[in-house]
Structures are given as C-alpha cells and as structure tokens.
Design a protein around this motif. Structure first.
Motif, short mmCIF file in Angstrom:
data_model
loop_
_atom_site.label_atom_id
_atom_site.label_comp_id
_atom_site.label_asym_id
_atom_site.label_seq_id
_atom_site.Cartn_x
_atom_site.Cartn_y
_atom_site.Cartn_z
N MET A 1 0.86 -1.18 0.00
CA MET A 1 0.00 0.00 0.00
C MET A 1 0.90 1.23 0.00
O MET A 1 1.75 1.37 0.87
CB MET A 1 -0.89 0.00 1.25
N ASP A 2 0.70 2.12 -0.96
CA ASP A 2 1.55 3.31 -0.99
C ASP A 2 1.06 4.35 0.02
O ASP A 2 0.01 4.19 0.65
CB ASP A 2 1.66 3.88 -2.41
N GLY A 3 1.82 5.41 0.15
CA GLY A 3 1.52 6.44 1.14
C GLY A 3 0.19 7.15 0.91
O GLY A 3 -0.48 7.53 1.86
N LEU A 4 -0.21 7.34 -0.34
CA LEU A 4 -1.50 7.98 -0.62
C LEU A 4 -2.67 7.08 -0.23
O LEU A 4 -3.67 7.56 0.29
CB LEU A 4 -1.61 8.40 -2.08
N ALA A 5 -2.53 5.78 -0.48
CA ALA A 5 -3.58 4.85 -0.06
C ALA A 5 -3.67 4.81 1.47
O ALA A 5 -4.77 4.78 2.03
CB ALA A 5 -3.31 3.46 -0.62
N LEU A 6 -2.51 4.85 2.13
CA LEU A 6 -2.51 4.92 3.60
C LEU A 6 -3.19 6.20 4.06
O LEU A 6 -4.00 6.17 5.00
CB LEU A 6 -1.07 4.86 4.13
N PHE A 7 -2.89 7.31 3.41
CA PHE A 7 -3.52 8.58 3.77
C PHE A 7 -5.05 8.46 3.71
O PHE A 7 -5.75 8.92 4.62
CB PHE A 7 -3.04 9.70 2.84
N GLU A 8 -5.56 7.86 2.65
CA GLU A 8 -7.02 7.71 2.51
C GLU A 8 -7.59 6.89 3.66
O GLU A 8 -8.65 7.22 4.19
CB GLU A 8 -7.37 7.06 1.17
N ARG A 9 -6.89 5.85 4.05
CA ARG A 9 -7.36 5.01 5.16
C ARG A 9 -7.30 5.77 6.49
O ARG A 9 -8.17 5.63 7.33
CB ARG A 9 -6.52 3.74 5.25
N VAL A 10 -6.26 6.59 6.65
CA VAL A 10 -6.15 7.40 7.87
C VAL A 10 -7.30 8.41 7.91
O VAL A 10 -7.92 8.63 8.95
CB VAL A 10 -4.78 8.11 7.94
N ARG A 11 -7.62 9.01 6.77
CA ARG A 11 -8.71 9.99 6.71
C ARG A 11 -10.06 9.36 7.03
O ARG A 11 -10.95 10.02 7.54
CB ARG A 11 -8.77 10.66 5.33
N ASP A 12 -10.22 8.08 6.72
CA ASP A 12 -11.46 7.38 7.08
C ASP A 12 -11.64 7.34 8.59
O ASP A 12 -12.76 7.29 9.08
CB ASP A 12 -11.46 5.94 6.53
N ARG A 13 -10.54 7.38 9.32
CA ARG A 13 -10.58 7.31 10.78
C ARG A 13 -10.56 8.68 11.44
O ARG A 13 -11.12 8.88 12.51
CB ARG A 13 -9.38 6.53 11.31
N ASP A 14 -9.83 9.62 10.83
CA ASP A 14 -9.63 10.94 11.44
C ASP A 14 -9.47 11.97 10.33
O ASP A 14 -8.49 11.94 9.59
CB ASP A 14 -8.39 10.91 12.33
N ASP A 15 -10.42 12.88 10.24
CA ASP A 15 -10.41 13.88 9.17
C ASP A 15 -9.32 14.93 9.32
O ASP A 15 -9.00 15.60 8.34
CB ASP A 15 -11.76 14.63 9.13
N ASP A 16 -8.78 15.09 10.50
CA ASP A 16 -7.88 16.21 10.76
C ASP A 16 -6.44 15.86 11.09
O ASP A 16 -5.59 16.75 11.12
CB ASP A 16 -8.44 17.04 11.93
N LEU A 17 -6.15 14.61 11.38
CA LEU A 17 -4.81 14.24 11.82
C LEU A 17 -3.78 14.65 10.76
O LEU A 17 -3.90 14.29 9.60
CB LEU A 17 -4.73 12.72 12.03
N PRO A 18 -2.78 15.44 11.16
CA PRO A 18 -1.75 15.84 10.19
C PRO A 18 -1.08 14.62 9.56
O PRO A 18 -0.76 13.66 10.26
CB PRO A 18 -0.76 16.65 11.02
N PHE A 19 -0.88 14.70 8.25
CA PHE A 19 -0.26 13.60 7.50
C PHE A 19 0.75 14.21 6.56
O PHE A 19 0.39 14.97 5.65
CB PHE A 19 -1.34 12.85 6.72
N VAL A 20 2.02 13.90 6.78
CA VAL A 20 3.10 14.41 5.94
C VAL A 20 3.63 13.26 5.09
O VAL A 20 4.02 12.22 5.63
CB VAL A 20 4.23 15.03 6.79
N LEU A 21 3.61 13.44 3.79
CA LEU A 21 4.07 12.43 2.85
C LEU A 21 5.52 12.73 2.46
O LEU A 21 5.85 13.87 2.12
CB LEU A 21 3.18 12.42 1.61
N VAL A 22 6.36 11.71 2.53
CA VAL A 22 7.76 11.84 2.15
C VAL A 22 7.96 10.99 0.90
O VAL A 22 7.59 9.82 0.88
CB VAL A 22 8.70 11.36 3.28
N THR A 23 8.50 11.60 -0.14
CA THR A 23 8.65 10.85 -1.39
C THR A 23 10.02 11.08 -2.03
O THR A 23 10.53 12.19 -2.01
CB THR A 23 7.54 11.22 -2.40
N GLY A 24 10.54 10.00 -2.56
CA GLY A 24 11.78 10.09 -3.31
C GLY A 24 11.51 10.24 -4.80
O GLY A 24 12.43 10.44 -5.59
N VAL A 25 10.24 10.17 -5.18
CA VAL A 25 9.85 10.30 -6.58
C VAL A 25 10.01 11.75 -7.00
O VAL A 25 9.50 12.67 -6.35
CB VAL A 25 8.39 9.83 -6.79
#
Length: 176
Positions: free
Chosen positions: A66-90
């Motif tokens: 599961m990539d970071g964006l898919a994880l973000f979507e799952r986190v948002r399902d649980r908490d609309d406001d929790l800060p989420f910082v994505l780190v990418t080498g792309v």
C-alpha cells in the motif's frame, strides 16, 4: 494526542530501515518533545493507529502493498484532521500535487543530507501546531455553543455577531 501540549507523538511509516533510523534520530535530537514510533508498512501503521493516538503521521510514498496515498485515505477514514506528511523520493511533481489535492497536510521530497531532515522537522512541527490550534478552537466553540449561560459576541460598535442557543432560549430572540 498528549494533553500537556508538550509531548509530540509521531507515527513514521517507512520501509527503508536505514533511512528511518537516520530520520528518527534527527527528529528526536532536533526537538526533545518528539517521540517517533516507526513501522515498516502501511498495514502496520494502521494497526498502530488503531491502538493509540498520534499527533501526526509521516509516511513514505513508495512502499510495498500500500503506498503512502492509499494509507492517507485510510487514515482519513478514521480521522479527518490528523496531520499527515508524505515523504517521497519520486521526482515527479505530480505525486506532490495529487497528494496535496487529496488533502495531505504536506509533502517533503527525500534527499540526502540534513536539509531534508530540517525541512521535515519544521513541517511536522508546523502541522501539529495548526492541528492543535484548530482542535482547541473547536473545543472552545463547542463549549460556548453548549454552555447553559447566555453568550454573545459583539463588534466594536456593539452589533451582535454571535449568540449561542442559551441566548435564544433566555431572550426569545432568534440568532438571525
């Protein structure tokens, strides 16, 4: 989230152990309030989030399963406001654009050296400050709205800008 406002608990999802160790060491050294828990996969991250509260999630973008964006979507399902910082080498900027458009708090590009780590630490701290301030405002607003006493706010000229439900009940006037 800690109630003291002093401690900052971060969940870091990173499948590269060496990069994770360097990052965690730097983050915890630069800010003694930070405690960073590390997991190596998005599924582990979701399990950890189910078991405790964090002030922020930092996640790698490219991970197996599961990539970071898919994880973000799952986190948002649980908490609309929790800060989420994505780190990418792309290097493709479309990843950052898509992430921000979806609502990711911030994106930091992986690069060797301390400059990237300084930027990440700054972004995490800023995201948490905004999150806590917003949460505090919501709590205050909720307290005012549900207070059993009349609350009204006026501008400098005495014009009423806000009233709570108790004002309407006591005075008989509507908020309008």
């Amino acid at each position: 989230m800690s109630d003291t406002g002093d401690e900052i608990d971060v969940l870091y999802v990173e499948d590269d152990r060496n990069f994770a160790e360097v990052t965690v060491s730097y983050l915890e050294d630069v800010d003694e309030r930070l405690t960073v828990d590390t997991v190596e996969s998005a599924s582990e991250g979701l399990e950890r989030l189910a078991g405790r509260e964090y002030d922020c999630v930092v996640s790698d973008y490219q991970m197996p399963g599961m990539d970071g964006l898919a994880l973000f979507e799952r986190v948002r399902d649980r908490d609309d406001d929790l800060p989420f910082v994505l780190v990418t080498g792309v290097k493709d900027e479309s990843i950052a654009s898509e992430a921000l458009a979806r609502g990711v708090t911030d994106v930091v590009r992986k690069r060797p050296g301390s400059e990237m780590l300084e930027l990440l630490a700054n972004r995490v701290e800023n995201a948490i400050e905004r999150y806590r301030a917003t949460r505090q405002c919501r709590q205050f607003r909720s307290a005012v709205e549900h207070a059993g006493h009349v609350v009204l706010i006026t501008d400098a000229d005495g014009r009423i800008e806000y009233v709570n439900d108790a004002f309407e009940a006591v005075t008989g006037y509507s908020a309008a």
